[in-house]
Write a protein that holds these residues in place. Structure first.
Motif, short mmCIF file in Angstrom:
data_model
loop_
_atom_site.label_atom_id
_atom_site.label_comp_id
_atom_site.label_asym_id
_atom_site.label_seq_id
_atom_site.Cartn_x
_atom_site.Cartn_y
_atom_site.Cartn_z
N LEU A 154 -10.61 -2.69 4.29
CA LEU A 154 -9.73 -3.82 3.99
C LEU A 154 -8.50 -3.42 3.17
CD1 LEU A 154 -12.43 -6.49 3.07
CD2 LEU A 154 -11.00 -6.46 5.12
N LEU A 155 -8.64 -2.42 2.30
CA LEU A 155 -7.56 -2.10 1.36
C LEU A 155 -6.23 -1.76 2.03
CD1 LEU A 155 -9.59 -0.12 -1.33
CD2 LEU A 155 -8.66 -2.43 -1.52
N PRO A 156 -6.18 -0.91 3.07
CA PRO A 156 -4.89 -0.65 3.72
C PRO A 156 -4.26 -1.90 4.33
CG PRO A 156 -6.51 1.00 4.36
CD PRO A 156 -7.26 -0.08 3.65
N HIS A 157 -5.11 -2.86 4.75
CA HIS A 157 -4.58 -4.10 5.33
C HIS A 157 -3.94 -4.99 4.27
CE1 HIS A 157 -6.16 -3.68 9.45
NE2 HIS A 157 -7.16 -3.03 8.88
N VAL A 158 -4.38 -4.84 3.02
CA VAL A 158 -3.74 -5.59 1.94
C VAL A 158 -2.29 -5.14 1.83
CG1 VAL A 158 -3.72 -6.00 -0.56
CG2 VAL A 158 -5.90 -5.91 0.68
N ASN A 159 -2.08 -3.85 1.86
CA ASN A 159 -0.73 -3.30 1.78
C ASN A 159 0.10 -3.68 3.01
OD1 ASN A 159 1.42 -1.90 0.82
ND2 ASN A 159 0.45 0.09 0.78
N ALA A 160 -0.51 -3.56 4.19
CA ALA A 160 0.22 -3.81 5.43
C ALA A 160 0.63 -5.27 5.58
CB ALA A 160 -0.65 -3.40 6.62
N GLN A 161 -0.17 -6.21 5.05
CA GLN A 161 0.11 -7.64 5.23
C GLN A 161 0.51 -8.32 3.92
OE1 GLN A 161 -2.41 -9.86 7.91
NE2 GLN A 161 -3.50 -8.02 8.57
N LYS A 162 1.03 -7.54 2.98
CA LYS A 162 1.30 -8.06 1.64
C LYS A 162 2.24 -9.27 1.62
CE LYS A 162 4.78 -4.43 1.12
NZ LYS A 162 5.09 -3.15 0.43
N ASP A 163 3.15 -9.37 2.60
CA ASP A 163 4.11 -10.47 2.61
C ASP A 163 3.54 -11.75 3.21
OD1 ASP A 163 6.08 -8.85 1.48
OD2 ASP A 163 6.65 -8.06 3.45
N GLN A 164 2.31 -11.70 3.70
CA GLN A 164 1.74 -12.86 4.38
C GLN A 164 0.69 -13.60 3.55
OE1 GLN A 164 0.58 -11.93 8.51
NE2 GLN A 164 1.78 -10.04 8.33
N PHE A 165 0.42 -13.12 2.35
CA PHE A 165 -0.61 -13.74 1.53
C PHE A 165 -0.07 -14.94 0.75
CE2 PHE A 165 -2.28 -9.31 1.78
CZ PHE A 165 -3.43 -9.62 2.48
N LEU A 166 -0.84 -16.01 0.73
CA LEU A 166 -0.52 -17.18 -0.07
C LEU A 166 -0.89 -16.93 -1.53
CD1 LEU A 166 -2.01 -19.93 2.31
CD2 LEU A 166 0.39 -19.18 2.15
N PRO A 167 -0.37 -17.75 -2.46
CA PRO A 167 -0.71 -17.56 -3.88
C PRO A 167 -2.22 -17.51 -4.14
CG PRO A 167 1.09 -19.09 -3.70
CD PRO A 167 0.66 -18.79 -2.31
N GLN A 168 -2.98 -18.39 -3.49
CA GLN A 168 -4.43 -18.38 -3.71
C GLN A 168 -5.05 -17.08 -3.23
OE1 GLN A 168 -6.55 -21.75 -2.11
NE2 GLN A 168 -8.55 -20.94 -2.68
#
Length: 375
Positions: A154-168
């Protein structure tokens, strides 16, 4: 029904009665459930439990029936269903469900599919999965190779999709990463990169975090400690703590974890020459401590937080803390070696100062404290 409750429907007697009427049929018809039905049902039961659904024998039996179905149909779930299922299991445990062998088996059955379907995970899946794994680990789930691999996936996907996460999502993921660190997560390059990818979004979206999210972020930033560079740590804390000072509605637990977080921030800043900034944070610490006055604190750990904050601020401690004292073998060995080298040295053991937790060794004539293996 779970979705209605989530969106504000009152838990009326009629709704409770309808839920109770349906629960026995979950077990009775479990052989006919398809993967989507299993995922939806378990999600619904977790969501209802989040809104004070009583865990009756019928409720627990229905959950057990569904967990058996998860294990039996593990290779048929799509990514969204895997995310919802693991989130639901973590939420049920968080709300008091016992970690049975059936639950452990269901978790273990799903974990390999996180890696297998990693390319189909969206931002919400990643946030839910990371939160679920951290929560399950915190409740005693073993950190098996499959779980470690799922986290690493999961960790690399956090970096790859960092602009798509909502505040929560951001609040939940940073809380999850801090909780994983608290439970032995290694500081791998991927872990550090994921954390570094999320931190700028805290400042950027500071106005959009809910009060509970702010409290979780303050706790997470403090727990991550020196993993976060000092300037980023300070600026992020500053932007969050001002939101807390606006006195949003916070639960007692949220105030406590915020207080602990601000205290850690003050402790870290006390090591650098920036006294003015430290005074600003101490004002927030004082405000949070005041909000806890006249509240009953049954939890020993919470009482210790209050005691430490009062001591830091020089305020009268509102409670009398009780600490367990244990003298370890390394402590005894070190004390004996020290005494043999300097026979006249005065040494006190397990000494409480200013109502704080006891220190291993105190050398009162020299104003020195020695922690042999303390926190």
């Amino acid at each position: 029904m779970a979705k209605l409750v989530k969106n504000g429907q009152g838990r009326t007697p009629e709704l409770k009665e309808a839920v109770a009427a349906l629960l026995p049929h979950v077990n009775a018809q479990k052989a006919d459930f398809k993967p989507l039905v299993i995922a939806n049902l378990l999600w619904a039961m977790a969501k209802l439990s989040d809104y004070s659904q009583e865990q009756t024998p019928e409720f627990i039996e229905a959950v057990a029936a569904l967990l058996h179905c998860v294990n039996a149909q593990k290779d048929q779930f799509i990514p969204q269903q895997i995310s919802n299922l693991l989130w639901a299991m973590a939420k049920l445990v968080d709300n008091g469900l016992e970690r049975t062998p059936g639950l452990n088996e269901a978790v273990d059955a799903l974990l390999p599919y996180v890696n297998a379907q990693k390319d189909q995970l969206n931002a919400q899946h990643i946030a839910n999965l990371l939160w679920a794994m951290a929560k399950l680990v915190d409740y005693g789930q073993k950190r098996t190779p499959a779980l470690n691999e799922a986290v690493a996936t999961l960790l690399p996907h956090v970096n790859a999709q960092k602009d798509q996460f909502l505040p929560q999502h951001i609040a939940n993921m940073l809380w999850a990463m801090a909780k994983l660190v608290d439970n032995g997560q290694e500081w791998t390059p991927e872990f550090k990169a994921a954390m570094a990818a999320l931190l700028p979004h805290v400042n950027a979206q500071k106005a959009n975090f809910k009060p509970q999210g702010i409290a979780n972020l303050l706790w997470a930033m403090a727990k991550l400690g020196e993993l976060v560079e000092l300037n980023v740590f300070t600026s992020t804390f500053e932007s969050l703590v001002y939101r807390i000072s606006e006195n949003p509605p916070l639960s007692r637990q949220d105030i406590l974890i915020s207080l602990w977080g601000v205290m850690v921030c003050c402790a870290r800043l006390s090591l650098v020459s920036n006294a003015n900034k430290n005074n600003v944070f101490e004002k927030h610490m004082d405000d949070l401590l005041t909000r806890l006055e006249n509240t009953s604190l049954d939890n020993e750990k919470d009482r210790h937080i209050i005691t430490m904050a009062a001591s830091w601020l020089g305020r009268a401690c509102p409670i009398v803390p009780h600490y367990r004292t244990t003298i370890s073998e390394p402590q005894t060995f070190f004390r004996d070696q020290l005494q043999s080298c300097m026979p006249s040295l005065k040494i006190e053991e397990e000494k409480c100062l200013n109502s704080l937790p006891p220190v291993d060794l105190l050398l009162p004539d020299h104003n020195i404290i020695i922690e042999v293996q303390g926190p």
